[in-house]
Design an enzyme around this catalytic site. Structure first.
Site, PDB file in Angstrom:
ATOM      1  N   ASP A  43       0.837  -1.204   0.000  1.00 43.81           N
ATOM      2  CA  ASP A  43       0.000   0.000   0.000  1.00 43.81           C
ATOM      3  C   ASP A  43       0.873   1.254   0.000  1.00 43.81           C
ATOM      4  O   ASP A  43       1.483   1.591   1.021  1.00 43.81           O
ATOM      5  CB  ASP A  43      -0.896  -0.040   1.241  1.00 43.81           C
ATOM      6  CG  ASP A  43      -2.057   0.930   1.168  1.00 43.81           C
ATOM      7  OD1 ASP A  43      -2.116   1.722   0.220  1.00 43.81           O
ATOM      8  OD2 ASP A  43      -2.916   0.883   2.062  1.00 43.81           O
ATOM      9  N   ASP A  44       0.970   1.919  -1.144  1.00 43.86           N
ATOM     10  CA  ASP A  44       1.746   3.166  -1.281  1.00 43.86           C
ATOM     11  C   ASP A  44       3.261   2.928  -1.308  1.00 43.86           C
ATOM     12  O   ASP A  44       4.025   3.658  -0.667  1.00 43.86           O
ATOM     13  CB  ASP A  44       1.433   4.160  -0.155  1.00 43.86           C
ATOM     14  CG  ASP A  44      -0.034   4.541  -0.047  1.00 43.86           C
ATOM     15  OD1 ASP A  44      -0.808   4.146  -0.932  1.00 43.86           O
ATOM     16  OD2 ASP A  44      -0.409   5.238   0.908  1.00 43.86           O
ATOM     17  N   CYS A  83      -5.776   4.322  -3.638  1.00 42.15           N
ATOM     18  CA  CYS A  83      -5.874   2.927  -3.190  1.00 42.15           C
ATOM     19  C   CYS A  83      -7.064   2.171  -3.763  1.00 42.15           C
ATOM     20  O   CYS A  83      -6.899   1.168  -4.460  1.00 42.15           O
ATOM     21  CB  CYS A  83      -5.937   2.878  -1.666  1.00 42.15           C
ATOM     22  SG  CYS A  83      -4.521   3.646  -0.849  1.00 42.15           S
ATOM     23  N   ASP A 274      -0.188  -0.633  -4.935  1.00 39.46           N
ATOM     24  CA  ASP A 274      -1.386  -0.033  -5.544  1.00 39.46           C
ATOM     25  C   ASP A 274      -1.119   1.344  -6.145  1.00 39.46           C
ATOM     26  O   ASP A 274      -1.739   1.742  -7.125  1.00 39.46           O
ATOM     27  CB  ASP A 274      -2.544   0.026  -4.544  1.00 39.46           C
ATOM     28  CG  ASP A 274      -2.228   0.819  -3.281  1.00 39.46           C
ATOM     29  OD1 ASP A 274      -1.083   1.279  -3.110  1.00 39.46           O
ATOM     30  OD2 ASP A 274      -3.141   0.982  -2.443  1.00 39.46           O
ATOM     31  N   ASN A 275      -0.180   2.096  -5.541  1.00 36.68           N
ATOM     32  CA  ASN A 275       0.194   3.418  -6.068  1.00 36.68           C
ATOM     33  C   ASN A 275       1.498   3.857  -5.415  1.00 36.68           C
ATOM     34  O   ASN A 275       2.057   3.140  -4.597  1.00 36.68           O
ATOM     35  CB  ASN A 275      -0.907   4.465  -5.842  1.00 36.68           C
ATOM     36  CG  ASN A 275      -1.432   4.524  -4.428  1.00 36.68           C
ATOM     37  OD1 ASN A 275      -2.564   4.145  -4.157  1.00 36.68           O
ATOM     38  ND2 ASN A 275      -0.613   4.982  -3.500  1.00 36.68           N
TER      39      ASN A 275
END
Length: 487
Positions: A43-44, A83, A274-275
């Site tokens: 996540d991130d 997200c 995700d990013n």
């Protein structure tokens, strides 16, 4: 006559037993011929913080090992640096603007995928896979993104998550494990008592059970060029690194369990994020640090190792690629993406030089739709709401990295002027080869006028092909608009 009927009955019984035995053999054949699949989503996590992508400071030995044994993509992109919107694309193979997945699903944001969408997990279940998920979910509704089993563990402790997944790894059937961490997302509280306290990124002073704390000095971290090199940036990056090293330990634990289950050589392992990193200028933007991400894949049937693949791939390509690995038939027209399974081992495959990105919301209060077309080395950003000030995610606004600039009225944020970050032109055109940090906008240069129009045309074709409602913003083009009647 009775003897004849008895003989026929015995013959039928023999045939039925034979058929029954052949049916029992099929799951065994299925188990051998179709691989297990692990999709590990952090996540991130940006490209900036992995040893195998060139960072000599951060300690990620287990993910580096995966890259040495598999394929590392250097031009992999999410389709939205947010997200929930990104995850809907990962699990559907469709752009969020076509599925209603415009932004966050939780709280009052409440964006949700249309209930007629057929997701990756549902397709795999229908094909006989055992599907399980653990950790961050962040998509809706559950009927669209359904899994056979939901595992429970602290999503900040990937070692605990790996231990909780052991049952899935020992499944009799081929399995699909969707393994999603909360790390290295910023941790609560997003707004500290004092503005210059760095965010924890989920780190705790006492650490996590089973996890060895790996800490970093702010002096040793690498500050990406798009960020200001300040005390606050360095302190936050050090916390970010620590969170990533925790991910790496959990990933290593998961691979150890996979080996213990005897499934290491029959499992496709995919690592993505995700990013980009949760810093202003990356997450929620469509600049390269927000959308260009790690993607590492190990195909156990391949003899080639340590491949670096330059193909431009996108998260919209993941669902068809995974279905190809699983040997599940589908119609290409069902997806906006395409499978890259066949070019996995090619370092420089031809025909993989275009990417499209579609971002509309992060939080519901952050309306700033952007569409992107990358054509070879050139990247066009269309800021549809360019007359508005660029909005901040709540956690990024409170970040001491941003507050150190805002509170001290500093005019530059990294290489950009603050006013240029907040107020953007309608079109931004960059040569990524010569200008990787996207600071020289060529959109107003007459020498690039023809190229600008060419990429605009490609962007319009993409929008029409993928049923993008925001196509109406091109001179009020309502060609995609229906009758207004819900048929």
């Amino acid at each position: 006559m009775n003897k004849l009927l008895r003989g026929v009955y015995l013959l039928l019984l023999f045939v039925m037993l034979a058929c029954s035995n052949s049916k029992e053999a099929k799951p065994e054949e299925f188990k051998i011929s179709r691989p297990n699949i692990i999709l590990f989503v952090s996540d991130d996590h940006g490209l900036d913080a992995l040893g195998c992508y060139g960072n000599p400071i951060i300690k990620t030995p287990n993910l580096d090992k995966l890259a040495s044994e598999g394929v590392k993509f250097t031009n992999a992109y999410c389709t939205s640096a947010s997200c929930a919107a990104s995850r809907s694309v990962i699990l559907s193979g469709l752009y969020g603007h076509a599925t209603g997945s415009y932004g966050h699903v939780h709280d009052y944001h409440h964006f949700s995928t249309y209930d007629n969408i057929k997701s990756l997990s549902n397709r795999l279940t229908q094909a006989g896979y055992f599907t399980a998920r653990i950790g961050k979910y962040h998509v809706a509704p559950e009927t669209v993104y359904q899994f056979d089993e939901v595992l429970e563990a602290d999503p900040r402790n990937t070692v605990e998550m790996a231990d909780a997944s052991k049952g899935v790894l020992n499944s009799e059937r081929p399995f699909f494990l969707y393994f999603c961490t909360d790390d290295p997302h910023r941790g609560h509280p997003f707004t500290p008592e004092k503005w210059d306290i760095p965010n924890s990124f989920g780190n705790k002073k006492k650490g996590y059970k089973g996890v060895k704390q790996v800490t970093y000095s702010p002096d040793e971290v690498l500050v990406p060029e798009f960020l200001p090199d300040t005390k606050q940036s360095r302190e936050e990056i050090a916390q970010y690194y620590q969170s990533i090293s925790r991910i790496d330990q959990g990933f290593g634990r998961l691979m150890a369990h996979l080996k213990g289950a005897g499934k290491l050589e029959t499992t496709v392992v995919i690592y993505i994020s995700d990013n980009g990193m949760a810093f202003p200028g990356a997450k929620t933007t469509v600049y390269e640090p927000g959308i260009k991400l790690p993607c590492i894949i190990k195909n156990p049937t391949s003899n080639k190792k340590g491949i670096t693949n330059s193909a431009k791939i996108s998260w919209v390509d993941l669902t068809p690629t995974i279905l190809d690995f699983a040997k599940i038939n589908y119609e290409a027209k069902e997806f906006h993406g395409k499978s890259f399974r066949n070019i996995l081992e090619n370092e420089n495959p031809k025909g993989w030089d275009n990417i499209y990105v579609s971002h509309t919301f992060h939080e519901i209060t952050m309306y700033y739709p952007m569409r992107v077309a990358i054509d070879k080395n050139y990247k066009l950003i269309w800021n549809l709401a360019w007359r508005l000030e660029y909005p901040f995610a709540s956690d990024l606004w409170a970040a001491s990295t941003w507050q150190s600039i805002y509170r001290n009225d500093i005019k530059k944020f990294g290489p950009r002027k603050v006013k240029d970050y907040l107020f953007r032109p309608e079109f931004e055109l960059f040569n990524l080869e010569n200008d990787p940090w996207e600071t020289n906008n060529l959109a107003g240069d007459e020498n690039y006028a023809e190229l600008l129009e060419s990429i605009k045309t490609k962007l319009k074709i993409f929008q029409k092909k993928t049923s993008d409602p925001w196509m109406i913003m091109w001179e009020h083009d309502a060609s995609l608009q229906g009758s207004g009647v819900n048929l």
